[in-house]
Design a protein around this motif. Structure first.
Motif, short mmCIF file in Angstrom:
data_model
loop_
_atom_site.label_atom_id
_atom_site.label_comp_id
_atom_site.label_asym_id
_atom_site.label_seq_id
_atom_site.Cartn_x
_atom_site.Cartn_y
_atom_site.Cartn_z
N PHE A 134 1.12 -1.94 -0.19
CA PHE A 134 -0.10 0.12 -0.01
C PHE A 134 0.88 1.11 0.08
N GLN A 135 -0.17 2.28 -0.53
CA GLN A 135 1.04 3.83 -0.42
C GLN A 135 0.10 4.56 0.41
N GLU A 175 -12.15 -3.62 0.66
CA GLU A 175 -11.32 -3.27 -0.96
C GLU A 175 -9.86 -4.06 -0.49
N VAL A 176 -9.99 -4.17 0.80
CA VAL A 176 -8.83 -4.90 2.32
C VAL A 176 -8.60 -6.00 2.27
N GLU A 177 -10.58 -6.29 2.62
CA GLU A 177 -10.35 -7.67 2.55
C GLU A 177 -10.96 -8.53 1.34
N ALA A 178 -10.88 -8.02 0.48
CA ALA A 178 -10.66 -8.85 -0.84
C ALA A 178 -9.43 -9.27 -1.42
N ARG A 179 -9.01 -8.29 -0.42
CA ARG A 179 -7.33 -8.73 -1.36
C ARG A 179 -6.53 -9.55 -0.18
N VAL A 180 -6.64 -9.61 0.71
CA VAL A 180 -5.36 -10.77 1.39
C VAL A 180 -6.61 -11.86 1.67
N GLY A 181 -7.07 -11.85 1.55
CA GLY A 181 -8.05 -13.25 1.25
C GLY A 181 -8.28 -13.98 2.40
N LYS A 182 -8.85 -15.31 2.41
CA LYS A 182 -9.69 -16.01 3.94
C LYS A 182 -8.74 -15.85 5.11
N THR A 183 -7.59 -15.68 4.90
CA THR A 183 -6.98 -15.93 6.61
C THR A 183 -6.97 -14.63 7.56
N PHE A 184 -7.29 -13.58 7.02
CA PHE A 184 -8.30 -12.54 6.98
C PHE A 184 -9.74 -12.78 7.63
N VAL A 185 -9.81 -12.32 8.97
CA VAL A 185 -11.56 -12.75 8.82
C VAL A 185 -12.37 -11.76 8.91
N ARG A 186 -13.32 -11.15 9.01
CA ARG A 186 -13.91 -10.23 9.38
C ARG A 186 -14.75 -9.78 10.59
N ILE A 187 -14.55 -9.32 11.69
CA ILE A 187 -15.24 -9.84 12.73
C ILE A 187 -16.06 -8.08 13.19
N HIS A 188 -16.38 -7.45 12.57
CA HIS A 188 -16.98 -6.19 12.70
C HIS A 188 -16.83 -5.05 12.07
N GLN A 189 -17.49 -4.28 12.01
CA GLN A 189 -17.06 -3.18 10.55
C GLN A 189 -16.19 -2.56 10.98
#
Length: 237
Positions: A134-135, A175-189
């Motif tokens: 990222f920049q 957008e970040v969620e789409a890039r990092v893949g399923k290792t990262f889990v959305r727990i909150h908005q």
């Protein structure tokens, strides 16, 4: 993109290697920095983590030699690719202690240099699949995803949190969620967590290090299931 550093205390040796490299570099590759000594290289690399992918490091330097320089670099950076440049083959086996990619004997042979660059490119391509780039106003950052504990959104920015620092950049958490893949889990908005960094799952929060992050009601069922699976060694993919 391959970003290269050259460290040699002899100016003519740096010039000679740079000229050979410039014949072989691809369009997106560049020589970022040249160092005249090991102390300078160590100091600069500490302040600019991730900005150099490959360091050509002379072994026989005055002051701190190349082997000791590599040892000091490895104390804070285990990822940078190191290739030793030496006038003597006797130093070759020392390179294994600091995970050197290879070595080149002076004067550097063009075919051998080309072979080393090709190998480094292949290795870095595999590594970059695990990086998040990222920049922001300070420049371009590349973080390994396993170093990132979680992301959180703050107004128009997203903040990447590691054990050592927090870095913000303009983006949406979706957008970040789409890039990092399923290792990262959305727990909150506002929160996206690295499942491998979670040490405890509670009724309404998760723990990462000493921090408690909230789980929203809307995401609780899916988030808890994904995190629990990761904690017991399951595959999120």
């Amino acid at each position: 993109m391959l970003r290269i550093g050259i460290c040699d205390d002899e100016c003519y040796a740096r010039d000679a290697l740079r000229l050979e490299l410039e014949k072989l570099l691809e369009e997106t590759e560049e020589i970022v920095y040249e160092f005249s000594g090991g102390e300078t290289a160590v100091s600069w690399l500490k302040k600019h983590p991730g900005e150099i992918d490959l360091l050509f490091l002379d072994v026989e330097m005055k002051g701190v030699n190349g082997i000791r320089t590599a040892e000091q670099i490895r104390e804070f950076d285990t990822r940078i690719q190191i290739v030793f440049v030496t006038g003597f083959r006797d130093f070759v086996f020392e390179g294994y202690r600091v995970q050197a990619v290879d070595y080149l004997v002076k004067p550097v042979d063009a075919d051998r240099l080309s072979s080393v660059l090709s190998r480094v490119r292949r290795q870095l391509e595999q590594v970059r699949q695990k990086q998040f780039v990222f920049q922001n106003g300070d420049g371009v950052y590349r973080l390994y995803q396993d170093e990132i504990q979680y992301f959180y959104s703050e107004k128009r920015k997203v903040v990447a949190v590691t054990r050592e620092k927090e870095l913000s950049f303009y983006a949406k958490l979706d957008e970040v969620e789409a890039r990092v893949g399923k290792t990262f889990v959305r727990i909150h908005q506002r929160y996206l967590v690295n499942a491998d960094a979670v040490s405890y799952i509670g009724a309404s929060s998760v723990r990462i290090g000493s921090e408690e992050l909230p789980i929203s009601r809307a995401l609780k069922q899916d988030a808890v299931a994904a995190l629990a699976k990761a904690m017991i060694g399951g595959d999120l993919s």
